[in-house]
Structure formats: structure tokens, C-alpha cells
Design a protein around this motif. Structure first.
Motif, PDB file in Angstrom:
ATOM      1  N   SER A   2      68.023  54.342 105.329  1.00  0.00           N
ATOM      2  CA  SER A   2      68.181  54.403 103.885  1.00  0.00           C
ATOM      3  C   SER A   2      66.927  54.984 103.265  1.00  0.00           C
ATOM      4  CB  SER A   2      68.412  52.991 103.331  1.00  0.00           C
ATOM      5  OG  SER A   2      68.276  52.985 101.926  1.00  0.00           O
ATOM      6  N   ASN A   3      67.086  55.657 102.139  1.00  0.00           N
ATOM      7  CA  ASN A   3      65.913  56.179 101.454  1.00  0.00           C
ATOM      8  C   ASN A   3      65.492  55.264 100.310  1.00  0.00           C
ATOM      9  OD1 ASN A   3      67.918  56.673  99.613  1.00  0.00           O
ATOM     10  ND2 ASN A   3      67.430  58.852  99.337  1.00  0.00           N
ATOM     11  N   ARG A   4      65.920  54.003 100.366  1.00  0.00           N
ATOM     12  CA  ARG A   4      65.518  53.048  99.354  1.00  0.00           C
ATOM     13  C   ARG A   4      64.011  52.836  99.433  1.00  0.00           C
ATOM     14  NH1 ARG A   4      69.785  48.473 100.911  1.00  0.00           N
ATOM     15  NH2 ARG A   4      68.932  49.079 102.920  1.00  0.00           N
ATOM     16  N   ILE A 108      59.130  51.885 108.483  1.00  0.00           N
ATOM     17  CA  ILE A 108      59.406  53.079 107.679  1.00  0.00           C
ATOM     18  C   ILE A 108      59.204  54.330 108.529  1.00  0.00           C
ATOM     19  CG2 ILE A 108      58.800  52.012 105.480  1.00  0.00           C
ATOM     20  CD1 ILE A 108      56.106  53.485 105.668  1.00  0.00           C
ATOM     21  N   VAL A 109      59.893  55.391 108.135  1.00  0.00           N
ATOM     22  CA  VAL A 109      59.785  56.674 108.824  1.00  0.00           C
ATOM     23  C   VAL A 109      59.560  57.760 107.779  1.00  0.00           C
ATOM     24  CG1 VAL A 109      60.928  58.339 110.322  1.00  0.00           C
ATOM     25  CG2 VAL A 109      61.328  55.888 110.646  1.00  0.00           C
ATOM     26  N   LEU A 125      61.809  56.810 104.582  1.00  0.00           N
ATOM     27  CA  LEU A 125      63.092  56.209 104.908  1.00  0.00           C
ATOM     28  C   LEU A 125      62.867  54.827 105.501  1.00  0.00           C
ATOM     29  CD1 LEU A 125      65.057  59.203 106.438  1.00  0.00           C
ATOM     30  CD2 LEU A 125      64.798  58.539 104.049  1.00  0.00           C
ATOM     31  N   SER A 126      63.719  53.897 105.131  1.00  0.00           N
ATOM     32  CA  SER A 126      63.556  52.514 105.549  1.00  0.00           C
ATOM     33  C   SER A 126      64.888  51.951 106.026  1.00  0.00           C
ATOM     34  CB  SER A 126      63.028  51.675 104.377  1.00  0.00           C
ATOM     35  OG  SER A 126      63.077  50.299 104.681  1.00  0.00           O
ATOM     36  N   THR A 127      64.822  51.091 107.017  1.00  0.00           N
ATOM     37  CA  THR A 127      66.015  50.385 107.474  1.00  0.00           C
ATOM     38  C   THR A 127      66.038  48.957 106.956  1.00  0.00           C
ATOM     39  OG1 THR A 127      64.882  49.722 109.506  1.00  0.00           O
ATOM     40  CG2 THR A 127      66.172  51.756 109.581  1.00  0.00           C
ATOM     41  N   GLU A 128      65.033  48.576 106.163  1.00  0.00           N
ATOM     42  CA  GLU A 128      64.918  47.195 105.679  1.00  0.00           C
ATOM     43  C   GLU A 128      65.863  46.971 104.495  1.00  0.00           C
ATOM     44  OE1 GLU A 128      64.578  43.642 105.116  1.00  0.00           O
ATOM     45  OE2 GLU A 128      63.195  44.327 106.675  1.00  0.00           O
TER      46      GLU A 128
END
Length: 205
Positions: A2-4, A108-109, A125-128
Motif C-alpha cells: 500500500s502507498n498509505r 517500508i519500501v 510503500l508500506s504493508t502496515e
């Protein structure tokens, strides 16, 4: 992925540290003292989407602030730290451990985005999925960036009477965090000079 991303102010670590401030009446105010206070401050600083302001988040913000203020005190040394917590600072190694652990809570990436005809930029980009975790991690990473970057050398503790803020010195002659502190400091110096002169004259009479 996600780009949150939680978006914060230019120097979010400084903003968080400044939630300890002079209250205007000779005391110290805490903008995170209660849940209502923390909610008000957060809504001024960040996009509140996906953030649940609860007692756990408030507590985590307070502990992160403690770590940041301890590291700020170390950064301005050998000059004195803020008077607000000079005698109860978190130990330096504990502050660094806490800050690094908070930053590591979100994986984060960095991703390169380059729109046609535009300027390339870095997106995170984050998966959290948890907005509160993202907020704490974002603030912690911002503190790491600040303390490892060029602005650390310009960090100062305001020495105006009653002020307890840290600030970034933006020009060569700046001694205080804001004009009201400069006025208060000048008034205090004038009073001290006048009082010293009057005392000396009484002593000679």
C-alpha cells in the motif's frame, strides 16, 4: 503493498518535542497531557485518516517524546538542555534503543515514481495496516533523519526566561526560538542591569 503514508510537518520530531512548552504563566504545559489534548495536537499535525487516538497511542507518543527530548539534550551539549526535563531525561542508550525500535515497527519500501514530463520522486510503500503504528514509526524515522542530518548542528534550547522549547537556528545571530522570547530575554537583561546598578549605588551611599 500500500502507498498509505502518514504525512507530518517539516520537522515532526521538533513538533513532537515542542508539545512540552511554556504555558504563558510561568509554568510548563503538556500538549499530550490528556487524551483530548493529544487528539487536538494530532489533528493539527497530521492527516487523521486511519488513526485512532486512544490512550495507548497517547502513551506511545509521550514515550517517543521522552526519547527525542533526551536525544535533543545530547545534541545541544555542552550547552544546557531545556529546563523542562533537564533533571529527568531518559538515559541516552535507552533513548536510542526506543527510537530505533519505534522506527522498525513499520516495514517500508522506497519506490521511484517518475511521471512523464515530471520530476522523479521517492514514494514510500508500506504493508502496515495499522495507522497508529505507521504514525509512531513515521515520527521515529523523522527524528532519526533530523538527528543524523544537517539541522542537528543548528538545534538549540531556547534560553529565554521560562521558555523550555528546542528550536532550529535559522540565521547567525538567532538566540531564541521566537520574537516573544527575544523580547522577554531583553527585558530580563535590562532589569538585571538596572537592578545591579541600583544595588551598587545603594552600596556606595
Amino acid at each position: 503493498m500500500s502507498n498509505r503514508e502518514v504525512r507530518v510537518e517539516r520537522w515532526p520530531a521538533l513538533e513532537l518535542a515542542s508539545t512540552i512548552r511554556h504555558d504563558g504563566n510561568g509554568g510548563v504545559a503538556d500538549d499530550l497531557a490528556t487524551l483530548d489534548d493529544a487528539t487536538h495536537w494530532l489533528h493539527q499535525q497530521v492527516d487523521p485518516a486511519d488513526i485512532t487516538v486512544d490512550e495507548q497511542l497517547r502513551s506511545e507518543l509521550v514515550e517517543l517524546r521522552r526519547a527525542i527530548r533526551a536525544l535533543f539534550a545530547h545534541a545541544v551539549s555542552p550547552a544546557p538542555p531545556s529546563r523542562a526535563d533537564a533533571n529527568r531525561l531518559m538515559p541516552l542508550d535507552q533513548a536510542m534503543t526506543h527510537l530505533n525500535a519505534a522506527a522498525a515497527r513499520e516495514a517500508i519500501v522506497p519506490q521511484l515514481t517518475w511521471p512523464e514530463g515530471g520530476t522523479p520522486r521517492t514514494d514510500v510503500l508500506s504493508t502496515e495496516p495499522d495507522g497508529n503504528v505507521r504514525l509512531i514509526a513515521t515520527l521515529a524515522r523523522a527524528a532519526i533523519d533530523f538527528l543524523s542530518g544537517p539541522h542537528r548542528e543548528q538545534l538549540r534550547a531556547c534560553n529565554a526566561p521560562r521558555c523550555v522549547r528546542y528550536f532550529v537556528k535559522t540565521h547567525g545571530r538567532q538566540e531564541w526560538c521566537k520574537p516573544s522570547c527575544a523580547n522577554r530575554a531583553r527585558a530580563a537583561r535590562h532589569y538585571q542591569r538596572h537592578n545591579t546598578t541600583a544595588t551598587g549605588e545603594r552600596g556606595r551611599s
